[in-house]
Design a protein around this motif. Structure first.
Motif, PDB file in Angstrom:
ATOM      1  N   HIS A 122      50.477  11.810  34.869  1.00  0.00           N
ATOM      2  CA  HIS A 122      49.777  11.415  36.100  1.00  0.00           C
ATOM      3  C   HIS A 122      49.097  10.052  35.934  1.00  0.00           C
ATOM      4  O   HIS A 122      49.008   9.284  36.900  1.00  0.00           O
ATOM      5  N   HIS A 123      48.645   9.745  34.729  1.00  0.00           N
ATOM      6  CA  HIS A 123      48.097   8.412  34.467  1.00  0.00           C
ATOM      7  C   HIS A 123      49.180   7.354  34.655  1.00  0.00           C
ATOM      8  O   HIS A 123      48.938   6.308  35.272  1.00  0.00           O
ATOM      9  N   ALA A 124      50.380   7.631  34.133  1.00  0.00           N
ATOM     10  CA  ALA A 124      51.491   6.691  34.288  1.00  0.00           C
ATOM     11  C   ALA A 124      51.892   6.551  35.765  1.00  0.00           C
ATOM     12  O   ALA A 124      52.254   5.453  36.216  1.00  0.00           O
ATOM     13  N   LEU A 125      51.810   7.647  36.522  1.00  0.00           N
ATOM     14  CA  LEU A 125      52.087   7.575  37.958  1.00  0.00           C
ATOM     15  C   LEU A 125      51.120   6.597  38.633  1.00  0.00           C
ATOM     16  O   LEU A 125      51.528   5.766  39.458  1.00  0.00           O
ATOM     17  N   ARG A 126      49.837   6.718  38.288  1.00  0.00           N
ATOM     18  CA  ARG A 126      48.829   5.834  38.890  1.00  0.00           C
ATOM     19  C   ARG A 126      49.050   4.376  38.462  1.00  0.00           C
ATOM     20  O   ARG A 126      48.781   3.459  39.242  1.00  0.00           O
ATOM     21  N   GLN A 127      49.533   4.182  37.245  1.00  0.00           N
ATOM     22  CA  GLN A 127      49.781   2.829  36.747  1.00  0.00           C
ATOM     23  C   GLN A 127      51.090   2.239  37.301  1.00  0.00           C
ATOM     24  O   GLN A 127      51.353   1.057  37.111  1.00  0.00           O
ATOM     25  N   GLY A 128      51.891   3.078  37.953  1.00  0.00           N
ATOM     26  CA  GLY A 128      53.149   2.596  38.525  1.00  0.00           C
ATOM     27  C   GLY A 128      54.261   2.428  37.516  1.00  0.00           C
ATOM     28  O   GLY A 128      55.205   1.660  37.739  1.00  0.00           O
ATOM     29  N   THR A 129      54.200   3.152  36.370  1.00  0.00           N
ATOM     30  CA  THR A 129      55.238   3.011  35.339  1.00  0.00           C
ATOM     31  C   THR A 129      56.214   4.192  35.332  1.00  0.00           C
ATOM     32  O   THR A 129      56.986   4.344  34.397  1.00  0.00           O
ATOM     33  N   VAL A 130      56.149   5.022  36.364  1.00  0.00           N
ATOM     34  CA  VAL A 130      57.080   6.155  36.498  1.00  0.00           C
ATOM     35  C   VAL A 130      58.038   5.860  37.643  1.00  0.00           C
ATOM     36  O   VAL A 130      57.616   5.492  38.745  1.00  0.00           O
ATOM     37  N   GLY A 131      59.339   6.011  37.376  1.00  0.00           N
ATOM     38  CA  GLY A 131      60.364   5.819  38.400  1.00  0.00           C
ATOM     39  C   GLY A 131      61.124   7.110  38.637  1.00  0.00           C
ATOM     40  O   GLY A 131      60.677   8.202  38.280  1.00  0.00           O
ATOM     41  N   LYS A 132      62.316   6.982  39.201  1.00  0.00           N
ATOM     42  CA  LYS A 132      63.074   8.164  39.639  1.00  0.00           C
ATOM     43  C   LYS A 132      63.481   9.071  38.479  1.00  0.00           C
ATOM     44  O   LYS A 132      63.508  10.300  38.619  1.00  0.00           O
ATOM     45  N   GLN A 133      63.762   8.494  37.292  1.00  0.00           N
ATOM     46  CA  GLN A 133      64.187   9.331  36.160  1.00  0.00           C
ATOM     47  C   GLN A 133      63.051  10.238  35.690  1.00  0.00           C
ATOM     48  O   GLN A 133      63.225  11.446  35.536  1.00  0.00           O
ATOM     49  N   PHE A 134      61.879   9.640  35.455  1.00  0.00           N
ATOM     50  CA  PHE A 134      60.743  10.436  34.983  1.00  0.00           C
ATOM     51  C   PHE A 134      60.161  11.320  36.083  1.00  0.00           C
ATOM     52  O   PHE A 134      59.549  12.346  35.789  1.00  0.00           O
ATOM     53  N   HIS A 135      60.339  10.915  37.354  1.00  0.00           N
ATOM     54  CA  HIS A 135      59.939  11.782  38.468  1.00  0.00           C
ATOM     55  C   HIS A 135      60.697  13.107  38.403  1.00  0.00           C
ATOM     56  O   HIS A 135      60.175  14.152  38.798  1.00  0.00           O
ATOM     57  N   LYS A 136      61.912  13.046  37.921  1.00  0.00           N
ATOM     58  CA  LYS A 136      62.722  14.260  37.755  1.00  0.00           C
ATOM     59  C   LYS A 136      62.442  14.947  36.416  1.00  0.00           C
ATOM     60  O   LYS A 136      62.347  16.170  36.335  1.00  0.00           O
ATOM     61  N   LEU A 137      62.353  14.136  35.350  1.00  0.00           N
ATOM     62  CA  LEU A 137      62.316  14.702  34.000  1.00  0.00           C
ATOM     63  C   LEU A 137      61.004  15.427  33.682  1.00  0.00           C
ATOM     64  O   LEU A 137      61.034  16.560  33.181  1.00  0.00           O
ATOM     65  N   PHE A 138      59.866  14.802  33.949  1.00  0.00           N
ATOM     66  CA  PHE A 138      58.610  15.413  33.510  1.00  0.00           C
ATOM     67  C   PHE A 138      58.313  16.739  34.208  1.00  0.00           C
ATOM     68  O   PHE A 138      57.904  17.704  33.536  1.00  0.00           O
ATOM     69  N   PRO A 139      58.504  16.866  35.530  1.00  0.00           N
ATOM     70  CA  PRO A 139      58.338  18.203  36.127  1.00  0.00           C
ATOM     71  C   PRO A 139      59.279  19.238  35.505  1.00  0.00           C
ATOM     72  O   PRO A 139      58.912  20.406  35.356  1.00  0.00           O
ATOM     73  N   GLN A 324      67.707  24.386  28.839  1.00  0.00           N
ATOM     74  CA  GLN A 324      67.002  23.579  29.835  1.00  0.00           C
ATOM     75  C   GLN A 324      67.247  22.086  29.626  1.00  0.00           C
ATOM     76  O   GLN A 324      67.444  21.340  30.593  1.00  0.00           O
ATOM     77  N   ALA A 325      67.251  21.638  28.378  1.00  0.00           N
ATOM     78  CA  ALA A 325      67.454  20.215  28.095  1.00  0.00           C
ATOM     79  C   ALA A 325      68.852  19.767  28.502  1.00  0.00           C
ATOM     80  O   ALA A 325      69.017  18.713  29.127  1.00  0.00           O
ATOM     81  N   ALA A 326      69.867  20.565  28.164  1.00  0.00           N
ATOM     82  CA  ALA A 326      71.246  20.217  28.538  1.00  0.00           C
ATOM     83  C   ALA A 326      71.396  20.166  30.056  1.00  0.00           C
ATOM     84  O   ALA A 326      72.036  19.260  30.606  1.00  0.00           O
ATOM     85  N   HIS A 327      70.785  21.138  30.740  1.00  0.00           N
ATOM     86  CA  HIS A 327      70.856  21.190  32.204  1.00  0.00           C
ATOM     87  C   HIS A 327      70.221  19.944  32.823  1.00  0.00           C
ATOM     88  O   HIS A 327      70.806  19.302  33.715  1.00  0.00           O
ATOM     89  N   HIS A 328      69.049  19.556  32.329  1.00  0.00           N
ATOM     90  CA  HIS A 328      68.340  18.431  32.951  1.00  0.00           C
ATOM     91  C   HIS A 328      68.917  17.087  32.565  1.00  0.00           C
ATOM     92  O   HIS A 328      68.788  16.128  33.332  1.00  0.00           O
ATOM     93  N   LEU A 329      69.604  17.008  31.426  1.00  0.00           N
ATOM     94  CA  LEU A 329      70.327  15.774  31.122  1.00  0.00           C
ATOM     95  C   LEU A 329      71.456  15.585  32.127  1.00  0.00           C
ATOM     96  O   LEU A 329      71.692  14.473  32.621  1.00  0.00           O
ATOM     97  N   ARG A 330      72.161  16.694  32.448  1.00  0.00           N
ATOM     98  CA  ARG A 330      73.219  16.607  33.471  1.00  0.00           C
ATOM     99  C   ARG A 330      72.633  16.196  34.814  1.00  0.00           C
ATOM    100  O   ARG A 330      73.235  15.403  35.556  1.00  0.00           O
ATOM    101  N   GLN A 331      71.440  16.716  35.144  1.00  0.00           N
ATOM    102  CA  GLN A 331      70.789  16.357  36.407  1.00  0.00           C
ATOM    103  C   GLN A 331      70.475  14.860  36.449  1.00  0.00           C
ATOM    104  O   GLN A 331      70.640  14.211  37.485  1.00  0.00           O
ATOM    105  N   LEU A 332      70.026  14.319  35.321  1.00  0.00           N
ATOM    106  CA  LEU A 332      69.710  12.892  35.263  1.00  0.00           C
ATOM    107  C   LEU A 332      70.969  12.042  35.383  1.00  0.00           C
ATOM    108  O   LEU A 332      70.951  10.961  35.977  1.00  0.00           O
ATOM    109  N   ARG A 333      72.074  12.539  34.838  1.00  0.00           N
ATOM    110  CA  ARG A 333      73.340  11.803  34.962  1.00  0.00           C
ATOM    111  C   ARG A 333      73.811  11.781  36.413  1.00  0.00           C
ATOM    112  O   ARG A 333      74.340  10.779  36.892  1.00  0.00           O
ATOM    113  N   VAL A 334      73.606  12.917  37.099  1.00  0.00           N
ATOM    114  CA  VAL A 334      73.931  12.966  38.532  1.00  0.00           C
ATOM    115  C   VAL A 334      73.075  11.964  39.296  1.00  0.00           C
ATOM    116  O   VAL A 334      73.541  11.269  40.200  1.00  0.00           O
ATOM    117  N   LEU A 335      71.795  11.873  38.897  1.00  0.00           N
ATOM    118  CA  LEU A 335      70.894  10.919  39.534  1.00  0.00           C
ATOM    119  C   LEU A 335      71.376   9.497  39.327  1.00  0.00           C
ATOM    120  O   LEU A 335      71.358   8.674  40.248  1.00  0.00           O
TER     121      LEU A 335
END
Length: 413
Positions: A122-139, A324-335
């Motif tokens: 959330h600190h990184a969100l406020r600093q503006g250093t989070v983009g679409k990849q981390f918006h998906k990955l961290f949750p 979970q890691a394999a699934h979300h890596l595939r999700q990031l590739r789709v992104l």
């Protein structure tokens, strides 16, 4: 783009080395500015706790990230070969999930790290250093940590740092019901300690903090006495146990000042637990007669029993993380692919609009509509076919079998 992390923790480095790395990241907003100016990084999150400091990135070139780190004024380059670890792509996702689940903690399964990682995100969100990849990955990482806790026994029978401190203190201090305890700081670690001591009926609890209002807030919750930071030395003469966890860049207690206090204690021992990184207490304080000083590394042996009681849960947790890691890596590739698909569609639509404009112009000049439509279809077909045809010829000429097979599959040839 690739996922890349650099980090240091209680397993990879001694406390003194972790302090050096933590110092490098003390001014996080400024550091992030310099990192993004390299144009090698699109997203970044920094996690810094008493046991680890880690930098998570989405980068074009991980070598550029390491080179950026080397250039930092306070960074000790030797750490890159002796203490710092790195993870890429799938392994970074697994590492993130392991950290968030408490699998990589000094106290196996401890829940505090998940909250700390959420704060860092959330600190990184406020600093503006989070983009679409981390918006998906961290949750997704937070969700995986919840799954590990709900489907395994990783959090059962907790052995916390506070528990370890109290067990060590019992060797020299009276029982908690007869002890006066001073807490220095007012962050999450101190709040957890205050909660534990309150529940175990400590005789008297005092809280010192640079911001007195914050000390007052904690004191109200846990029946403690707030004191000014400047009163800390005077209070040392009265207490049996001191637990410190501030975010100070430098030590707050030194040998000379504590020596003066010990002279007033009539040979009563003083137990001090320093849970801060960088350290709050000058290590030389531990040389004083009657002072029992422990830092975060000393507590490692006290929590080792925790490892045995939860070994069975580790394998279950790792299995969950693998899936979970394999699934979300595939999700990031789709992104990633969605951007390419969007750009491809935009390009096709531009060609369509150009040729449609040409066709409408011919209608305006009363050209035969059938001929105009045929010309539109011919021009569109040529435009759509030109690049794939050219690539097919190149692949056949260079015997690029993989590209040929991909094109066959793509166009069902």
């Amino acid at each position: 783009m690739q996922l890349f992390t650099l980090g240091i923790n209680h397993r990879s480095a001694h406390l003194s080395e972790r302090e050096k790395f933590a110092h490098t990241f003390q001014q996080t907003p400024h550091l992030m500015d310099t990192l993004f100016k390299t144009q090698a990084v699109e997203e970044a999150v920094v996690l810094s706790t008493c046991n680890r400091t880690e930098l998570y990135t989405v980068t074009r070139c991980h070598h550029a990230v390491k080179e950026w780190l080397r250039r930092q004024q306070s960074f000790d380059e030797k750490l890159l070969t002796t203490a710092i670890y790195e993870h890429h792509d799938l392994n970074m996702i697994k590492h993130l999930m392991s950290v968030a689940s408490g699998l990589d903690s000094m106290v196996l399964g401890e829940p505090q790290i998940l909250g700390q990682m959420k704060q860092a995100y959330h600190h990184a969100l406020r600093q503006g250093t989070v983009g679409k990849q981390f918006h998906k990955l961290f949750p997704a990482v937070f969700e995986a940590a919840k799954l590990v806790r709900s489907q395994t026994d990783i959090g059962c029978h907790p052995v916390t740092l506070t528990y370890a401190v109290i067990q060590l203190a019992k060797k020299v201090c009276p029982p908690l019901e007869q002890s006066n305890v001073l807490l220095v700081g007012a962050g999450e670690t101190i709040e957890l300690v205050a909660n534990y001591l309150h529940r175990h009926n400590v005789q008297r609890l005092l809280i010192a903090n640079r911001t007195l209002e914050r000390a007052h807030g904690l004191a109200r919750h846990y029946g403690a006495v707030p004191i000014r930071f400047e009163e800390m030395l005077t209070t040392l003469a009265e207490v049996d146990l001191v637990i410190s966890a501030t975010t100070s860049d430098t030590a707050i207690l030194y040998k000379e000042s504590v020596a003066g206090v010990m002279a007033k204690r009539a040979q009563r021992p003083l137990f001090i637990a320093d849970l801060a990184v960088p350290r709050d207490i000058d290590p030389a304080v531990g040389e004083l007669s009657g002072v029992h000083l422990y830092n975060i590394d000393h507590l490692q042996s006290m929590v080792s029993e925790n490892q045995q009681s939860r070994q069975g849960a580790i394998f279950q947790a790792q299995a969950i993380i693998e899936v979970q890691a394999a699934h979300h890596l595939r999700q990031l590739r789709v992104l990633d692919a969605s951007d390419m698909i969007r750009n491809y569609r935009k390009k096709m639509e531009q060609w369509r609009d150009q040729e449609l404009d040409n066709a409408l112009k011919t209608f305006a000049h009363h050209q035969d509509p059938v001929m105009a439509m045929r010309e539109l279809a011919r021009r569109l077909t040529n435009k759509f076919m030109h690049q794939p045809t050219s690539k097919l010829r190149d692949a056949a000429y260079t015997q690029h079998a993989l590209l040929l097979n991909l094109l066959r599959e793509l166009y069902e040839l």
